[in-house]
Write a protein that holds these residues in place. Structure first.
Motif, mmCIF file in Angstrom:
data_model
loop_
_atom_site.group_PDB
_atom_site.id
_atom_site.type_symbol
_atom_site.label_atom_id
_atom_site.label_comp_id
_atom_site.label_asym_id
_atom_site.label_seq_id
_atom_site.Cartn_x
_atom_site.Cartn_y
_atom_site.Cartn_z
ATOM 1 N N MET A 108 -26.230 13.291 5.232
ATOM 2 C CA MET A 108 -27.009 14.009 6.235
ATOM 3 C C MET A 108 -28.344 13.294 6.386
ATOM 4 O O MET A 108 -28.889 12.796 5.412
ATOM 5 C CB MET A 108 -27.226 15.460 5.798
ATOM 6 N N TYR A 109 -28.876 13.270 7.612
ATOM 7 C CA TYR A 109 -30.048 12.452 7.878
ATOM 8 C C TYR A 109 -31.161 13.244 8.553
ATOM 9 O O TYR A 109 -30.908 14.061 9.448
ATOM 10 C CB TYR A 109 -29.661 11.264 8.765
ATOM 11 N N GLY A 110 -32.396 12.953 8.110
ATOM 12 C CA GLY A 110 -33.553 13.556 8.724
ATOM 13 C C GLY A 110 -33.946 12.844 10.007
ATOM 14 O O GLY A 110 -33.388 11.797 10.363
ATOM 15 N N ALA A 111 -34.950 13.393 10.693
ATOM 16 C CA ALA A 111 -35.351 12.886 12.003
ATOM 17 C C ALA A 111 -35.955 11.487 11.947
ATOM 18 O O ALA A 111 -35.932 10.755 12.938
ATOM 19 C CB ALA A 111 -36.351 13.858 12.629
ATOM 20 N N ARG A 112 -36.496 11.083 10.796
ATOM 21 C CA ARG A 112 -37.147 9.773 10.699
ATOM 22 C C ARG A 112 -36.187 8.643 10.352
ATOM 23 O O ARG A 112 -36.553 7.476 10.365
ATOM 24 C CB ARG A 112 -38.253 9.823 9.642
ATOM 25 N N ILE A 113 -34.961 8.989 10.015
ATOM 26 C CA ILE A 113 -33.954 7.978 9.681
ATOM 27 C C ILE A 113 -33.425 7.358 10.972
ATOM 28 O O ILE A 113 -32.945 8.064 11.859
ATOM 29 C CB ILE A 113 -32.784 8.605 8.892
ATOM 30 N N ASP A 114 -33.517 6.024 11.086
ATOM 31 C CA ASP A 114 -32.991 5.364 12.290
ATOM 32 C C ASP A 114 -31.642 4.719 11.992
ATOM 33 O O ASP A 114 -31.119 4.798 10.865
ATOM 34 C CB ASP A 114 -33.991 4.343 12.834
ATOM 35 N N ALA A 115 -31.079 4.072 12.993
ATOM 36 C CA ALA A 115 -29.735 3.494 12.864
ATOM 37 C C ALA A 115 -29.674 2.441 11.766
ATOM 38 O O ALA A 115 -28.682 2.367 11.018
ATOM 39 C CB ALA A 115 -29.306 2.895 14.202
ATOM 40 N N GLU A 116 -30.719 1.650 11.648
ATOM 41 C CA GLU A 116 -30.732 0.616 10.616
ATOM 42 C C GLU A 116 -30.771 1.242 9.218
ATOM 43 O O GLU A 116 -30.107 0.761 8.295
ATOM 44 C CB GLU A 116 -31.936 -0.302 10.808
ATOM 45 N N ASP A 117 -31.541 2.305 9.072
ATOM 46 C CA ASP A 117 -31.595 3.004 7.784
ATOM 47 C C ASP A 117 -30.221 3.523 7.391
ATOM 48 O O ASP A 117 -29.805 3.428 6.231
ATOM 49 C CB ASP A 117 -32.574 4.191 7.852
ATOM 50 N N ARG A 118 -29.512 4.077 8.354
ATOM 51 C CA ARG A 118 -28.163 4.600 8.082
ATOM 52 C C ARG A 118 -27.236 3.485 7.621
ATOM 53 O O ARG A 118 -26.452 3.668 6.686
ATOM 54 C CB ARG A 118 -27.586 5.257 9.341
ATOM 55 N N LEU A 119 -27.316 2.348 8.297
ATOM 56 C CA LEU A 119 -26.458 1.227 7.918
ATOM 57 C C LEU A 119 -26.741 0.771 6.495
ATOM 58 O O LEU A 119 -25.810 0.517 5.717
ATOM 59 C CB LEU A 119 -26.659 0.063 8.893
ATOM 60 N N VAL A 120 -28.010 0.685 6.144
ATOM 61 C CA VAL A 120 -28.378 0.259 4.793
ATOM 62 C C VAL A 120 -27.851 1.243 3.757
ATOM 63 O O VAL A 120 -27.243 0.846 2.741
ATOM 64 C CB VAL A 120 -29.919 0.129 4.674
ATOM 65 N N LEU A 121 -28.079 2.519 4.006
ATOM 66 C CA LEU A 121 -27.669 3.532 3.044
ATOM 67 C C LEU A 121 -26.147 3.630 2.943
ATOM 68 O O LEU A 121 -25.589 3.692 1.841
ATOM 69 C CB LEU A 121 -28.264 4.888 3.440
ATOM 70 N N GLU A 122 -25.470 3.611 4.080
ATOM 71 C CA GLU A 122 -24.010 3.743 4.065
ATOM 72 C C GLU A 122 -23.331 2.492 3.513
ATOM 73 O O GLU A 122 -22.260 2.587 2.905
ATOM 74 C CB GLU A 122 -23.499 4.089 5.458
ATOM 75 N N LYS A 123 -23.945 1.337 3.705
ATOM 76 C CA LYS A 123 -23.394 0.121 3.083
ATOM 77 C C LYS A 123 -23.454 0.243 1.566
ATOM 78 O O LYS A 123 -22.500 -0.120 0.861
ATOM 79 C CB LYS A 123 -24.159 -1.110 3.551
ATOM 80 N N LEU A 124 -24.560 0.753 1.056
ATOM 81 C CA LEU A 124 -24.692 0.956 -0.388
ATOM 82 C C LEU A 124 -23.674 1.971 -0.886
ATOM 83 O O LEU A 124 -22.962 1.735 -1.874
ATOM 84 C CB LEU A 124 -26.113 1.421 -0.712
ATOM 85 N N LEU A 125 -23.567 3.093 -0.195
ATOM 86 C CA LEU A 125 -22.643 4.153 -0.613
ATOM 87 C C LEU A 125 -21.184 3.737 -0.487
ATOM 88 O O LEU A 125 -20.334 4.180 -1.269
ATOM 89 C CB LEU A 125 -22.897 5.419 0.205
ATOM 90 N N SER A 126 -20.884 2.879 0.494
ATOM 91 C CA SER A 126 -19.488 2.466 0.698
ATOM 92 C C SER A 126 -18.964 1.609 -0.446
ATOM 93 O O SER A 126 -17.757 1.427 -0.584
ATOM 94 C CB SER A 126 -19.343 1.707 2.019
#
Length: 276
Positions: free
Chosen positions: A131-149
């Motif tokens: 789940m993501y807050g309002a300050r998280i952008d697309a690049e942040d999601r990619l970084v985090l999801e790459k780590l989690l994947s």
């Protein structure tokens, strides 16, 4: 990239072990702090090169992403401790469901995400709920999801669905293990089969069933129909289960949700119902 962990108890240590085992992080990229310093020190002994920090603020100051792995009612004191150390470009990841994203966004200037992990990550499997807050952008999601994947299947969900989703992904291993344990104990008592053999059989069955549901294209009802021949042994046993478990899962969901609502009200009070 440097990744910090505040709290190295059960789930914090699981995440650290999984990230390092997967190769996603080297020990030297990991910074950890814990209320009981000895627990973090033990992790460093297990993963030479891991950085043990003397304070939570030290962990925050050194890292790009910080996983907060403490109990819900410890968050307010933690925020007061690290509030002046977080940076606007930094991602703070909460792993506890009752603490809401708006609680943290109101209190901290950094980017906020919430991820509910699972013990299954120890085998580099299972879902991590994102789940993501309002300050998280697309690049942040990619970084985090790459780590989690590297340790799981990241799945984005609505925060409103965090409790029921966690029932499956996070609590589910305990629920299924309870079912297996009861089944194995009855089998040992009634047939004399060895306990370890029965557990091994059950584990392989669960692994295969999971693959059928995720990779094999089966719906649970379709799977039952394929296995249970009308009038056969499996069909007779399924009829017993349907009768015996009638209403049990409604009660299970009601129980987990009631506890969640109780914890949520406590967090709202703790944060002064911030952001609502």
């Amino acid at each position: 990239m440097k990744v910090g962990f505040i709290g190295t108890g059960s789930m914090g240590s699981i995440l650290i072990d999984a990230f390092i085992a997967s190769g996603a992080l080297r020990p030297t990229q990991v910074f950890a702090s814990n209320r009981t310093l000895e627990k973090a020190t033990l992790l460093a002994q297990r993963h030479p090169g891991l950085n043990v920090c003397s304070s939570n603020s030290e962990t925050v100051r050194n890292c790009d992403i910080v996983f907060v792995c403490v109990k819900p009612l410890q968050y307010k004191a933690l925020i007061e401790e690290i509030g002046d150390d977080v940076r606007p470009d930094q991602i703070l990841v909460s792993i506890t469901s009752p603490v809401q994203i708006h609680h943290l966004e109101h209190a901290l200037a950094c980017k906020i995400a919430k991820v509910i992990p699972s013990i299954t990550h120890l085998t580099l499997s299972g879902a991590s709920l994102c789940m993501y807050g309002a300050r998280i952008d697309a690049e942040d999601r990619l970084v985090l999801e790459k780590l989690l994947s590297s340790i799981s299947e990241p799945l984005e969900i609505k925060e409103a669905h965090v409790r029921i989703s966690s029932d499956f992904s996070s609590c589910g291993p305990a629920f299924i293990s309870f079912f297996v344990d009861q089944w194995v104990e009855a089998a040992v008592e009634m047939t004399g089969i060895g306990r370890e053999q029965a557990i091994s059989l059950a584990g392989e069955m669960l692994l295969g069933t999971g693959r059928l549901l995720t990779e094999g294209g089966f719906h649970p009802l379709e799977l039952q129909e394929r296995v249970a021949v009308p009038g056969g042994i499996t069909a007779e046993a399924l009829a017993l289960l349907k009768q015996s478990l009638n209403g049990v899962f409604h009660e299970l969901i009601a129980t987990t949700h009631a506890k969640y609502e109780e914890d949520l009200h406590k967090c709202d009070s703790l944060f002064g119902d911030a952001g609502t």
